[in-house]
Design an enzyme around this catalytic site. Structure first.
Site, PDB file in Angstrom:
ATOM      1  N   HIS A  82     125.318 119.986 127.942  1.00 41.57           N
ATOM      2  CA  HIS A  82     126.148 119.962 126.736  1.00 41.57           C
ATOM      3  C   HIS A  82     125.401 120.615 125.583  1.00 41.57           C
ATOM      4  N   ASP A 111     130.875 152.103 113.630  1.00 39.66           N
ATOM      5  CA  ASP A 111     130.712 151.128 114.711  1.00 39.66           C
ATOM      6  C   ASP A 111     129.334 150.521 114.533  1.00 39.66           C
ATOM      7  N   TRP A 147     118.208 119.299 126.061  1.00 41.02           N
ATOM      8  CA  TRP A 147     118.264 120.738 125.787  1.00 41.02           C
ATOM      9  C   TRP A 147     116.927 121.256 125.309  1.00 41.02           C
ATOM     10  N   SER A 174     119.819 138.704 125.416  1.00 40.68           N
ATOM     11  CA  SER A 174     121.092 139.035 124.776  1.00 40.68           C
ATOM     12  C   SER A 174     120.983 138.889 123.261  1.00 40.68           C
ATOM     13  N   SER A 175     120.392 137.775 122.826  1.00 43.29           N
ATOM     14  CA  SER A 175     120.290 137.543 121.385  1.00 43.29           C
ATOM     15  C   SER A 175     119.418 138.593 120.721  1.00 43.29           C
ATOM     16  N   HIS A 258     113.262 125.077 115.248  1.00 43.38           N
ATOM     17  CA  HIS A 258     113.735 124.864 113.896  1.00 43.38           C
ATOM     18  C   HIS A 258     114.392 126.102 113.298  1.00 43.38           C
ATOM     19  N   GLU A 260     115.896 128.163 114.849  1.00 41.37           N
ATOM     20  CA  GLU A 260     117.166 128.211 115.577  1.00 41.37           C
ATOM     21  C   GLU A 260     118.281 127.459 114.843  1.00 41.37           C
ATOM     22  N   TYR A 262     118.696 127.140 111.781  1.00 40.96           N
ATOM     23  CA  TYR A 262     119.201 127.958 110.679  1.00 40.96           C
ATOM     24  C   TYR A 262     119.883 129.211 111.203  1.00 40.96           C
ATOM     25  N   SER A 273     130.881 131.719 102.461  1.00 41.73           N
ATOM     26  CA  SER A 273     130.733 132.466 101.209  1.00 41.73           C
ATOM     27  C   SER A 273     131.782 133.566 101.071  1.00 41.73           C
ATOM     28  N   HIS A 307     108.478 118.679 112.091  1.00 43.50           N
ATOM     29  CA  HIS A 307     109.227 117.478 111.694  1.00 43.50           C
ATOM     30  C   HIS A 307     110.049 116.905 112.854  1.00 43.50           C
ATOM     31  N   HIS A 308     110.084 117.639 113.964  1.00 45.93           N
ATOM     32  CA  HIS A 308     110.708 117.066 115.165  1.00 45.93           C
ATOM     33  C   HIS A 308     109.698 116.269 115.975  1.00 45.93           C
ATOM     34  N   THR A 333     118.769 125.250  99.877  1.00 47.19           N
ATOM     35  CA  THR A 333     120.067 124.845 100.409  1.00 47.19           C
ATOM     36  C   THR A 333     120.922 124.256  99.296  1.00 47.19           C
ATOM     37  N   LYS A 336     122.590 126.839  97.317  1.00 52.00           N
ATOM     38  CA  LYS A 336     123.807 127.345  97.948  1.00 52.00           C
ATOM     39  C   LYS A 336     124.982 126.407  97.713  1.00 52.00           C
ATOM     40  N   ARG A 455     118.788 107.798 121.780  1.00 48.90           N
ATOM     41  CA  ARG A 455     119.687 108.816 122.306  1.00 48.90           C
ATOM     42  C   ARG A 455     119.364 109.053 123.782  1.00 48.90           C
TER      43      ARG A 455
HETATM   44  C1  HEA Z   1     126.883 123.080 118.023  1.00 49.58           C
HETATM   45  C2  HEA Z   1     126.685 122.364 119.000  1.00 49.58           C
HETATM   46  C3  HEA Z   1     127.403 121.121 119.414  1.00 49.58           C
HETATM   47  C4  HEA Z   1     128.743 120.791 119.399  1.00 49.58           C
HETATM   48  C5  HEA Z   1     129.902 121.633 118.934  1.00 49.58           C
HETATM   49  C6  HEA Z   1     128.836 119.458 119.924  1.00 49.58           C
HETATM   50  C7  HEA Z   1     130.031 118.769 120.075  1.00 49.58           C
HETATM   51  C8  HEA Z   1     130.136 117.437 120.502  1.00 49.58           C
HETATM   52  N1  HEA Z   1     129.094 116.611 120.862  1.00 49.58           N
HETATM   53 FE1  HEA Z   1     127.143 117.175 121.000  1.00 49.58          FE
HETATM   54  N2  HEA Z   1     125.189 117.701 121.127  1.00 49.58           N
HETATM   55  C9  HEA Z   1     124.654 118.906 120.758  1.00 49.58           C
HETATM   56  C10 HEA Z   1     125.330 119.956 120.165  1.00 49.58           C
HETATM   57  C11 HEA Z   1     126.704 119.985 119.969  1.00 49.58           C
HETATM   58  N3  HEA Z   1     127.584 118.987 120.250  1.00 49.58           N
HETATM   59  C12 HEA Z   1     123.250 118.946 121.043  1.00 49.58           C
HETATM   60  C13 HEA Z   1     122.291 120.094 120.776  1.00 49.58           C
HETATM   61  C14 HEA Z   1     122.944 117.699 121.606  1.00 49.58           C
HETATM   62  C15 HEA Z   1     121.579 117.195 122.066  1.00 49.58           C
HETATM   63  C16 HEA Z   1     121.469 117.284 123.538  1.00 49.58           C
HETATM   64  C17 HEA Z   1     120.225 116.625 124.006  1.00 49.58           C
HETATM   65  O1  HEA Z   1     119.966 115.464 123.654  1.00 49.58           O
HETATM   66  O2  HEA Z   1     119.470 117.283 124.727  1.00 49.58           O
HETATM   67  C18 HEA Z   1     124.188 116.940 121.635  1.00 49.58           C
HETATM   68  C19 HEA Z   1     124.279 115.630 122.093  1.00 49.58           C
HETATM   69  C20 HEA Z   1     125.432 114.854 122.015  1.00 49.58           C
HETATM   70  C21 HEA Z   1     125.475 113.457 122.253  1.00 49.58           C
HETATM   71  C22 HEA Z   1     124.288 112.572 122.588  1.00 49.58           C
HETATM   72  C23 HEA Z   1     124.090 112.530 124.047  1.00 49.58           C
HETATM   73  C24 HEA Z   1     122.892 111.732 124.424  1.00 49.58           C
HETATM   74  O3  HEA Z   1     121.988 111.551 123.611  1.00 49.58           O
HETATM   75  O4  HEA Z   1     122.874 111.299 125.583  1.00 49.58           O
HETATM   76  C25 HEA Z   1     126.789 113.060 122.110  1.00 49.58           C
HETATM   77  C26 HEA Z   1     127.272 111.677 122.253  1.00 49.58           C
HETATM   78  O5  HEA Z   1     128.217 111.305 121.714  1.00 49.58           O
HETATM   79  C27 HEA Z   1     127.539 114.238 121.767  1.00 49.58           C
HETATM   80  C28 HEA Z   1     128.902 114.265 121.536  1.00 49.58           C
HETATM   81  C29 HEA Z   1     129.618 115.408 121.154  1.00 49.58           C
HETATM   82  C30 HEA Z   1     131.063 115.433 121.011  1.00 49.58           C
HETATM   83  C31 HEA Z   1     131.999 114.291 121.256  1.00 49.58           C
HETATM   84  C32 HEA Z   1     131.377 116.720 120.611  1.00 49.58           C
HETATM   85  C33 HEA Z   1     132.764 117.241 120.309  1.00 49.58           C
HETATM   86  O6  HEA Z   1     132.770 117.861 119.068  1.00 49.58           O
HETATM   87  C34 HEA Z   1     133.221 118.198 121.402  1.00 49.58           C
HETATM   88  C35 HEA Z   1     134.696 118.441 121.287  1.00 49.58           C
HETATM   89  C36 HEA Z   1     135.173 119.548 122.167  1.00 49.58           C
HETATM   90  C37 HEA Z   1     135.932 119.409 123.267  1.00 49.58           C
HETATM   91  C38 HEA Z   1     136.295 118.075 123.782  1.00 49.58           C
HETATM   92  C39 HEA Z   1     136.329 120.621 124.083  1.00 49.58           C
HETATM   93  C40 HEA Z   1     137.622 121.277 123.688  1.00 49.58           C
HETATM   94  C41 HEA Z   1     138.835 120.644 124.201  1.00 49.58           C
HETATM   95  C42 HEA Z   1     139.286 120.726 125.457  1.00 49.58           C
HETATM   96  C43 HEA Z   1     138.561 121.425 126.554  1.00 49.58           C
HETATM   97  C44 HEA Z   1     140.531 120.098 125.804  1.00 49.58           C
HETATM   98  C45 HEA Z   1     140.394 119.030 126.820  1.00 49.58           C
HETATM   99  C46 HEA Z   1     140.155 117.739 126.144  1.00 49.58           C
HETATM  100  C47 HEA Z   1     140.747 116.589 126.480  1.00 49.58           C
HETATM  101  C48 HEA Z   1     141.666 116.462 127.634  1.00 49.58           C
HETATM  102  C49 HEA Z   1     140.490 115.361 125.650  1.00 49.58           C
HETATM  103  N4  HEA Z   1     126.693 115.306 121.719  1.00 49.58           N
HETATM  104  C1  HEA Z   2     122.784 123.711 111.806  1.00 53.27           C
HETATM  105  C2  HEA Z   2     121.776 123.045 112.164  1.00 53.27           C
HETATM  106  C3  HEA Z   2     120.869 122.229 111.309  1.00 53.27           C
HETATM  107  C4  HEA Z   2     120.615 122.269 109.949  1.00 53.27           C
HETATM  108  C5  HEA Z   2     121.192 123.215 108.921  1.00 53.27           C
HETATM  109  C6  HEA Z   2     119.658 121.235 109.702  1.00 53.27           C
HETATM  110  C7  HEA Z   2     119.138 120.972 108.437  1.00 53.27           C
HETATM  111  C8  HEA Z   2     118.100 120.081 108.187  1.00 53.27           C
HETATM  112  N1  HEA Z   2     117.519 119.234 109.112  1.00 53.27           N
HETATM  113 FE1  HEA Z   2     118.051 119.037 111.066  1.00 53.27          FE
HETATM  114  N2  HEA Z   2     118.372 119.029 113.055  1.00 53.27           N
HETATM  115  C9  HEA Z   2     119.226 119.836 113.742  1.00 53.27           C
HETATM  116  C10 HEA Z   2     120.052 120.810 113.199  1.00 53.27           C
HETATM  117  C11 HEA Z   2     120.058 121.155 111.851  1.00 53.27           C
HETATM  118  N3  HEA Z   2     119.344 120.564 110.864  1.00 53.27           N
HETATM  119  C12 HEA Z   2     119.196 119.544 115.140  1.00 53.27           C
HETATM  120  C13 HEA Z   2     120.000 120.221 116.237  1.00 53.27           C
HETATM  121  C14 HEA Z   2     118.279 118.502 115.302  1.00 53.27           C
HETATM  122  C15 HEA Z   2     117.895 117.732 116.557  1.00 53.27           C
HETATM  123  C16 HEA Z   2     117.300 118.497 117.637  1.00 53.27           C
HETATM  124  C17 HEA Z   2     117.021 117.612 118.813  1.00 53.27           C
HETATM  125  O1  HEA Z   2     116.076 116.807 118.741  1.00 53.27           O
HETATM  126  O2  HEA Z   2     117.778 117.687 119.801  1.00 53.27           O
HETATM  127  C18 HEA Z   2     117.766 118.225 113.967  1.00 53.27           C
HETATM  128  C19 HEA Z   2     116.785 117.268 113.719  1.00 53.27           C
HETATM  129  C20 HEA Z   2     116.156 117.135 112.508  1.00 53.27           C
HETATM  130  C21 HEA Z   2     114.962 116.370 112.315  1.00 53.27           C
HETATM  131  C22 HEA Z   2     114.178 115.624 113.403  1.00 53.27           C
HETATM  132  C23 HEA Z   2     114.717 114.285 113.620  1.00 53.27           C
HETATM  133  C24 HEA Z   2     114.078 113.610 114.762  1.00 53.27           C
HETATM  134  O3  HEA Z   2     114.238 114.056 115.898  1.00 53.27           O
HETATM  135  O4  HEA Z   2     113.369 112.631 114.507  1.00 53.27           O
HETATM  136  C25 HEA Z   2     114.644 116.462 110.982  1.00 53.27           C
HETATM  137  C26 HEA Z   2     113.465 115.825 110.352  1.00 53.27           C
HETATM  138  O5  HEA Z   2     112.975 116.242 109.396  1.00 53.27           O
HETATM  139  C27 HEA Z   2     115.644 117.300 110.358  1.00 53.27           C
HETATM  140  C28 HEA Z   2     115.665 117.659 109.012  1.00 53.27           C
HETATM  141  C29 HEA Z   2     116.534 118.583 108.465  1.00 53.27           C
HETATM  142  C30 HEA Z   2     116.476 118.981 107.053  1.00 53.27           C
HETATM  143  C31 HEA Z   2     115.559 118.467 106.010  1.00 53.27           C
HETATM  144  C32 HEA Z   2     117.462 119.930 106.910  1.00 53.27           C
HETATM  145  C33 HEA Z   2     117.759 120.677 105.637  1.00 53.27           C
HETATM  146  O6  HEA Z   2     117.940 122.053 105.881  1.00 53.27           O
HETATM  147  C34 HEA Z   2     118.973 120.147 104.930  1.00 53.27           C
HETATM  148  C35 HEA Z   2     119.051 120.645 103.511  1.00 53.27           C
HETATM  149  C36 HEA Z   2     120.323 120.288 102.824  1.00 53.27           C
HETATM  150  C37 HEA Z   2     120.493 119.337 101.889  1.00 53.27           C
HETATM  151  C38 HEA Z   2     119.381 118.436 101.508  1.00 53.27           C
HETATM  152  C39 HEA Z   2     121.820 119.085 101.268  1.00 53.27           C
HETATM  153  C40 HEA Z   2     122.189 119.973 100.106  1.00 53.27           C
HETATM  154  C41 HEA Z   2     121.223 119.944  98.982  1.00 53.27           C
HETATM  155  C42 HEA Z   2     121.504 119.548  97.730  1.00 53.27           C
HETATM  156  C43 HEA Z   2     122.878 119.159  97.328  1.00 53.27           C
HETATM  157  C44 HEA Z   2     120.425 119.660  96.726  1.00 53.27           C
HETATM  158  C45 HEA Z   2     119.888 118.405  96.214  1.00 53.27           C
HETATM  159  C46 HEA Z   2     119.236 117.612  97.250  1.00 53.27           C
HETATM  160  C47 HEA Z   2     118.086 116.931  97.109  1.00 53.27           C
HETATM  161  C48 HEA Z   2     117.120 117.110  96.004  1.00 53.27           C
HETATM  162  C49 HEA Z   2     117.731 115.917  98.128  1.00 53.27           C
HETATM  163  N4  HEA Z   2     116.544 117.697 111.302  1.00 53.27           N
HETATM  164 CU   LIG Z   3     114.227 121.146 112.379  1.00 47.70          CU
END
Ligand code: HEA
Ligand code: HEA
Ligand SMILES: [Cu+2]
Ligand code: CUA
Lengths: 531, 287, 371
Positions: A82, A111, A147, A174-175, A258, A260, A262, A273, A307-308, A333, A336, A455
């Site tokens: 997933h 293009d 993942w 690809s990327s 990380h 990634e 962004y 925007s 921080h992870h 951020t 923005k 989790r």
């Molecule tokens: C951008 C990325 C993205 C997106 C879009 C989603 C979307 C969703 N995620 Fe995702 N999720 C991740 C990225 C994402 N996730 C990542 C990176 C992890 C961490 C994995 C890890 O721990 O290694 C994670 C882990 C994660 C967990 C934790 C699992 C665990 O720790 O064991 C859960 C649990 O609730 C969850 C739930 C969902 C749900 C309900 C959606 C929903 O938004 C999805 C909705 C979409 C659909 C359902 C498909 C479209 C519809 C159909 C195909 C029609 C058919 C449907 C019906 C008949 C009902 N996700």
């Molecule tokens: C689109 C993806 C995305 C983005 C944009 C971010 C944005 C941020 N993330 Fe997140 N993060 C993930 C995707 C993302 N993260 C994923 C996938 C994981 C889990 C991966 C895994 O373990 O599977 C994760 C996990 C993760 C962790 C690790 C947690 C853990 O495993 O224990 C942390 C810890 O620092 C963190 C921090 C942040 C911070 C500080 C930002 C900042 O960029 C956010 C900044 C934004 C704001 C703060 C709000 C707007 C700001 C204002 C309005 C200004 C005023 C605010 C203040 C002065 C406070 N993220």
């Molecule tokens: Cu991070």
């Protein structure tokens, strides 16, 4: 404005309308950025459904405590796939699709710079997806390691792990090719007068995202390559007995991981925007500071990865350094977020579906950003690391952030792509259902996380039952709502009303001002002069 | 930078649709699938790898053939040329980052994990008697091995590769001056030096396995040594093949003093390989 | 907009209803460290909420008041250096305000010096081993694993109150004493966590890492492994019982006696029946997770022992596998079991299910093959 419109039928090297091949072969061989963009977008949606169904398996199993539907091994495989499929298969290709469609049109280029390689970037993806899917059918199944593919659990896995590693290599290739293409296009293909600081912000966010991708995808390739050799060739990168360290894997992974996040977020910022000013009928507030903030986020993203890993046992100086660096990201951020709000401020707002998604994005992404800030603080993260609070955080930024922006973008540009309007009422329904069910699914996960639910577990103690039930119900609602999206898009393509030349009053980038609707197959073979 | 944004442009060359890319993807897929089978001792893997390899060779032959044809056919002008320059630079940057991952692993292991494993508590509870001095194959490694010294063959190799950097530059200069004979000579020398380098490297590997008991499986030292030098050697091989193609084209009379990006791109790549070697020499062999 | 408000309102109502029924915040603190963390968390939440309400106050106001449908005309400003500087500087100041107290907590959290008691915790797929290294109780060592029955997990028996949060051997520590926890692992990364103490530390194979806690209240504190460690990651709970000092002293005495009594005589020879009976227990404690009570395993990940070539083959081969494990698979080295236990479990597998070798393996044979 002078409409330097250049429709097809221009002799040159292009041959006939679709150049040489027809039917399926047209899509397989195409070098046209619009065709390739379309393929990216459809591929992404298919992967979204595949990954989504996996999420539903997860949520179904978690509906009640106890093991009901799947065994723990398969549950882990679901979680892993997933995450991988959503990140690499759904969200990233979606934005590459937008980039392909829009960047040449927005900067006035004929293009992409490397049209042939562009085709290759796309056609690697289905093969990578195939490797991932095949892994389910090997003995031992797909890897169940998350993942993040942490060592040394990866060393215990079966054949599926190797397939996944190679899939990651392919996705990376690809990327990288896609990014080189995008970056070069932006740097070299702009129309006369389209200076960098006049580009639509979407192009800017992709320029910077492309740079991030080129910088970190090879690092991920290195990490999984080391995993591969540790598995099969007796190297000891992640093995203490040989002087290596499992934590080394985590460092390399998150050095990629990380930036990634962004990579996922910045193009979404770009789409938003474009949308917000269009429906506020007001220019984007603080264009220059938006550019600097994007660059700032990208630069900072390279020095915050650990921080992870606050709980791996790094020295206190390390924890403090990464904590301070991470919190700093809140500043650009924030800039923005404030700029977007200021753009809406005193505008003349309407709320068609794209704008609804953009506003939803703004609201929920910021919420996710704030929980990110909470997680960035070491002591709090020590409590919350690897709990559902993290799951809630990243779904807010990735689903309500990136995915919402992608939905908004699709509604926004569908008229330009297809020449037809989507059904506004159904679009609004899609938004509201998505919005509500999204929050039902993920807001409550903050609570489970705070209360201590780890989790990646297939079964949980009784105290977490309520929130898991709520979340599972929300997830199914969310999933079904996406069928509506599919319907709206298909309906628009097949029988939507004809779109006016400029469906959005406030849109002002080249694709709206210099091209007819729908955009012809070849555009800007002669560049517009914008000086 | 803003050159494109100020000068009016001619037509930009957008290539025909073709199926080389999808063929390339399919062949990568076949090779990877085959690789997985081979690594997991399943029969049939080699067939898949061979098929994929043949396909990709064919694909590269045809694709590059097309590109060369387009180039010689005058389809590329200054504008396309700038794209190629950007493209090659970014590609080399991605390669730099790939090596950075392995250098990062080396530094981490040397500076953090090996000393850590020999710290007091680790000695007491997990790894009695382990001394964290580099080179190390880790506390669980019991055999004896000798590290690779820097001032024998590796130093010679450094000289070879640095010289080849000079010869390729001379060849480039000759091309710009229109001195075709000298161009061909120095290009040939460059390739010869590259091949010689690879030969020495192969000999050194043999020496390591046969005499030093230094293998890929020799813990952290063996892993980093062979993976870093191995990937570098692979890049030298690729670079040498690219140089050979360019050489063949030079002999055929391709390239003009003011229009020869293919040559330059390969030269850049060769310099990149050179620089990586310097890093290797310093951090893997010497320090 | 009405719709949105209604939706949100309805959502909030449902949520507040449910909130009464479920856990929704950090678990109550049982140490100063945890209390500090709660405090920091609350402070940050308040700041963040204020910011959130502020920012989106503007957004929603503009959604409401600056609509085209109410005839609002768009202003055309798109820059204002003063506000732009302000909204860069103010967040920066807020971050500094947050950073100061947080830094103090981080430093305290990392200070593992001057502990009264040192305990080594080893994560093993899928159980925890505890060794008391220093301080009162030195020398005690035991393995702690899930006590919830398969029947409860599979739904054929009602789930108990501490479902998935109960173990056979609890970790016992005295109240008010600084306990230093050294973590390591035998196979893959695990993570040891007790939320009530605010202590979480990954257990990394081949490395020693540490954390500490000082419980200020007696009681039993429960948690789970928090790093994905394979199939049964969800089934390796952590239970810590904090007791008054006197009770702790008493427990140490009893535990030592019990351990001494349980200590096996490795020089003796045992009968086949003795070994099988003992072996069944060892098997249940160490092997069932993978090879299953039926001996059928869950192939292909976990091979069956029933009918296995190794089990039916030469005994040395099997002894080596169980003693040293199979590298790069989940089959770990069981050299931490003593010779009697190993002899018993190997005898058991060779004489149970369909396996009928009739051989009794003696502890001495195991000893001979230990390196
Ligand atoms: C951008 C990325 C993205 C997106 C879009 C989603 C979307 C969703 N995620 Fe995702 N999720 C991740 C990225 C994402 N996730 C990542 C990176 C992890 C961490 C994995 C890890 O721990 O290694 C994670 C882990 C994660 C967990 C934790 C699992 C665990 O720790 O064991 C859960 C649990 O609730 C969850 C739930 C969902 C749900 C309900 C959606 C929903 O938004 C999805 C909705 C979409 C659909 C359902 C498909 C479209 C519809 C159909 C195909 C029609 C058919 C449907 C019906 C008949 C009902 N996700
Ligand atoms: C689109 C993806 C995305 C983005 C944009 C971010 C944005 C941020 N993330 Fe997140 N993060 C993930 C995707 C993302 N993260 C994923 C996938 C994981 C889990 C991966 C895994 O373990 O599977 C994760 C996990 C993760 C962790 C690790 C947690 C853990 O495993 O224990 C942390 C810890 O620092 C963190 C921090 C942040 C911070 C500080 C930002 C900042 O960029 C956010 C900044 C934004 C704001 C703060 C709000 C707007 C700001 C204002 C309005 C200004 C005023 C605010 C203040 C002065 C406070 N993220
Ligand atoms: Cu991070
Ligand atoms: Cu042990 Cu998770």
């Amino acid at each position: 404005m002078s409409a330097v419109v250049d429709t097809h039928g221009h002799g040159h090297e292009h041959g006939d309308h679709h150049g040489g091949y027809s039917g399926l072969m047209r899509w397989v061989t195409t070098t046209n950025h619009k065709d390739i963009g379309t393929m990216y977008l459809w591929f992404s949606f298919i992967m979204f459904m595949v990954g989504g169904v996996m999420a539903l398996v997860i949520r179904a199993e978690l509906f009640s405590p106890g093991l009901q539907i799947v065994n723990p091994d398969f549950f882990n495989q679901m979680t892993t796939m997933h995450g991988l499929i959503m990140v690499f298969g759904a969200i990233m290709p979606a934005f590459v699709g937008f980039a392909n469609w829009l960047i040449p049109m927005q900067i006035g280029a004929p293009d992409m710079a490397f049209a042939r390689m562009n085709n290759w970037s796309f056609w690697i993806l289905p093969f990578a997806g195939a490797l991932l899917i095949i892994s389910f059918f090997t003995p031992g199944g797909a890897p169940g390691v998350g993942w993040t593919l942490y060592a040394p659990l990866t060393v215990q896995m079966g054949i599926g792990m190797d397939l996944t590693i190679f899939a990651v290599h392919l996705l990376g290739m690809s990327s990288i090719m896609g990014s080189i293409n995008i970056v070069t296009t932006i740097l070299n293909m702009r129309a006369p007068g389209m200076t960098l600081m006049r580009m639509p912000l979407f192009c800017w966010t992709w320029l910077i995202t492309g740079y991030l991708l080129i910088a970190v995808m090879p690092v991920l390739a290195g990490a999984v390559t080391m995993t591969l050799t540790d598995r099969h060739f007796g190297t000891a990168f992640f093995n203490a007995a040989g002087g290596g360290d499992p934590v080394l894997y985590q460092h390399i992974f998150w050095f990629f991981g990380h930036p990634e996040v962004y990579i996922i977020a910045l193009p979404a910022f770009g789409v938003v925007s474009q949308i917000i000013p269009a429906f506020s009928r007001k220019p984007l507030f603080g264009y220059a500071s938006m550019v600097y903030a994007t660059a700032g986020i990208a630069i900072l993203s390279f020095i915050v990865w650990a921080h992870h890993m606050y709980t791996v046992g790094m020295p206190v100086t390390g924890q403090l350094f990464f904590m301070y660096a991470t919190t700093l990201i809140a500043i650009p951020t924030g800039v923005k977020v404030f700029n977007w709000v200021a753009t809406m401020w005193k505008g003349s707002l309407t709320f068609e579906t794209p704008m609804l998604f953009a506003a939803g994005f703004l609201f929920l992404f910021t919420l996710g950003g704030f929980t990110g800030l909470v997680l960035s603080l070491v002591p709090i993260d020590i409590q919350l690391h690897d709990t559902y609070y993290v799951v809630a955080h990243f779904h807010y930024v990735m689903v309500a952030g990136a995915l919402f922006a992608a939905f908004g973008g699709v509604y926004f540009w569908l008229p330009k792509w297809t020449g037809r309007m989507y059904d506004e009422t159904l679009g609004k329904w899609h938004f509201w259902l998505t919005m509500i069910f999204f929050n039902v699914t993920f807001f409550v996960q903050h609570f489970s996380g705070l209360a201590g639910m780890p989790r990646r577990i297939p079964d949980y103690p009784l105290m977490f039952e309520t929130w898991n039930k709520v979340s599972s119900i929300g997830a199914f609602g969310f999933g079904i709502s996406q069928l509506l999206f599919l319907y709206v898009v298909l309906k628009c393509i097949r029988s939507g009303a004809k779109a006016p030349e400029k469906p959005w009053e406030g849109a002002d980038s080249l694709e709206w001002t210099h091209l007819p609707t729908p955009a012809p197959y070849h555009t800007f073979e002669t560049q517009p002069d914008l000086r | 930078m803003a050159q494109g944004a100020t000068t009016p442009r001619q037509h930009y060359y957008v290539p025909q649709p073709m199926y080389w890319p999808v063929l390339g993807s399919a062949s990568l897929f076949l090779m990877m699938l085959g690789g997985v089978f081979v690594m997991n001792a399943s029969a049939g893997g080699w067939v898949s790898i061979a098929a994929g390899f043949m396909l990709i060779l064919y694909m590269m032959f045809r694709w590059f053939g097309d590109v060369i044809g387009e180039s010689e056919g005058g389809k590329y002008h200054g504008w396309e040329d700038v794209s190629f320059r950007w493209g090659m630079s970014w590609f080399i940057f991605s390669e730099v980052m790939f090596f950075a991952a392995f250098f990062g692993a080396l530094f981490y292991i040397r500076v953090l994990s090996v000393p850590d494993l020999s710290s007091l508590e680790h000695n007491e509870l997990l790894w009695p008697g382990f001394k964290g001095t580099w080179p190390s194959a880790g506390p669980g490694f019991e055999e004896k091995f000798s590290p690779m010294g820097a001032w024998g063959l590796p130093a010679i190799n450094t000289a070879l590769l640095l010289t080849s950097g000079v010869t390729v530059t001379i060849a480039h200069w000759a091309l710009k001056e229109g001195k075709r004979g000298m161009l061909n000579l120095f290009l040939f020398l460059t390739i010869a030096l590259g091949v010689l380098f690879l030969g020495v490297q192969a000999y050194e590997y043999g020496h390591a396995y046969a005499d030093l008991n230094l293998k890929l499986t020799t813990g952290a030292y063996g892993s980093t040594f062979f993976m870093l030098t191995g990937f570098h050697g692979f890049h030298v091989t690729v670079g040498a093949i690219m140089l050979a193609v360019i050489f063949a084209r030079c002999v055929k009379g391709h390239f003009k003093p003011d229009h020869h990006f293919a040559f330059e791109g390969v030269a850049w790549y060769w310099h990149f390989v050179d620089v990586v070697w310097l890093g290797l020499f310093i951090f893997v062999y010497w320090l | 907009m009405m719709l949105k408000k209604l939706g949100l309102g309805a959502l909030l109502l449902t949520l507040s209803g449910l909130a009464l029924a479920a856990e929704w915040n950090l678990q109550p603190a049982a140490s100063k460290m945890a209390a500090d963390i709660h405090w920091v968390h609350e402070m940050v939440m308040v700041l963040v909420l204020v910011l959130f309400v502020g920012v989106f106050g503007f957004m929603f106001w503009s959604c409401y008041a600056h609509r085209k449908s109410v005839g609002h005309k768009a202003a055309q400003f798109h820059e204002n250096t003063t506000v732009e500087i302000l909204w860069t500087v103010i967040p920066a100041i807020i971050l500094v305000i947050i950073a100061v107290p947080v830094t103090k907590v981080v430093v305290a959290q990392k200070d593992t010096s001057a502990a009264d008691l040192t305990i080594k915790v080893t994560g093993i797929q899928w159980k925890w081993a505890y060794d008391y290294l220093k301080g009162e109780g030195e020398g005690i060592s035991f393995v702690s694993m899930l006590a919830t029955s398969r029947a409860q997990i599979e739904g054929s028996a009602p789930k108990g109150e501490n479902y998935l949060l109960e173990v056979d051997n609890e970790l016992v520590v005295p109240v008010g004493k600084k306990v230093r926890v050294l973590t390591t692992a035998a196979d893959v990364v695990h993570s040891w966590w007790v939320p009530a103490f605010g202590a979480k530390q990954d257990a990394i194979p081949g490395f020693i890492r540490d954390t500490w806690f000082r419980a200020d209240r007696t009681g039993t504190y429960r948690s789970q492994c928090v790093e994905l460690c394979g199939k049964d990651h969800g089934f390796m709970p952590i239970v810590v019982r904090v007791v008054p000092q006197e009770e702790y002293t008493k427990w140490v005495g009893e535990k030592k006696v019990a351990l001494a009594k349980a200590a096996d005589d490795e020089t003796k020879s045992y009968t086949l029946e003795q070994l099988k009976t003992r072996g069944e227990k060892v098997y249940a404690a160490n092997c069932v997770a993978c090879h299953q009570a039926s001996g059928k395993g869950t192939p292909p990940a976990f091979p069956p022992l029933d009918g296995s070539k190794v089990v039916l083959g030469p005994k040395d081969g099997q002894i080596d596998i169980v003693l040293n494990g199979r590298p790069k698979t989940a089959m770990q080295a069981f050299d931490r079991l003593n010779n009697v236990e190993l002899a018993a479990v190997i005898t058991f597998t060779r004489n149970n299910w369909g396996n009928r070798t009739g051989e009794a393996i003696q502890p001495a044979e195991i000893k001979a093959r230990r390196k």
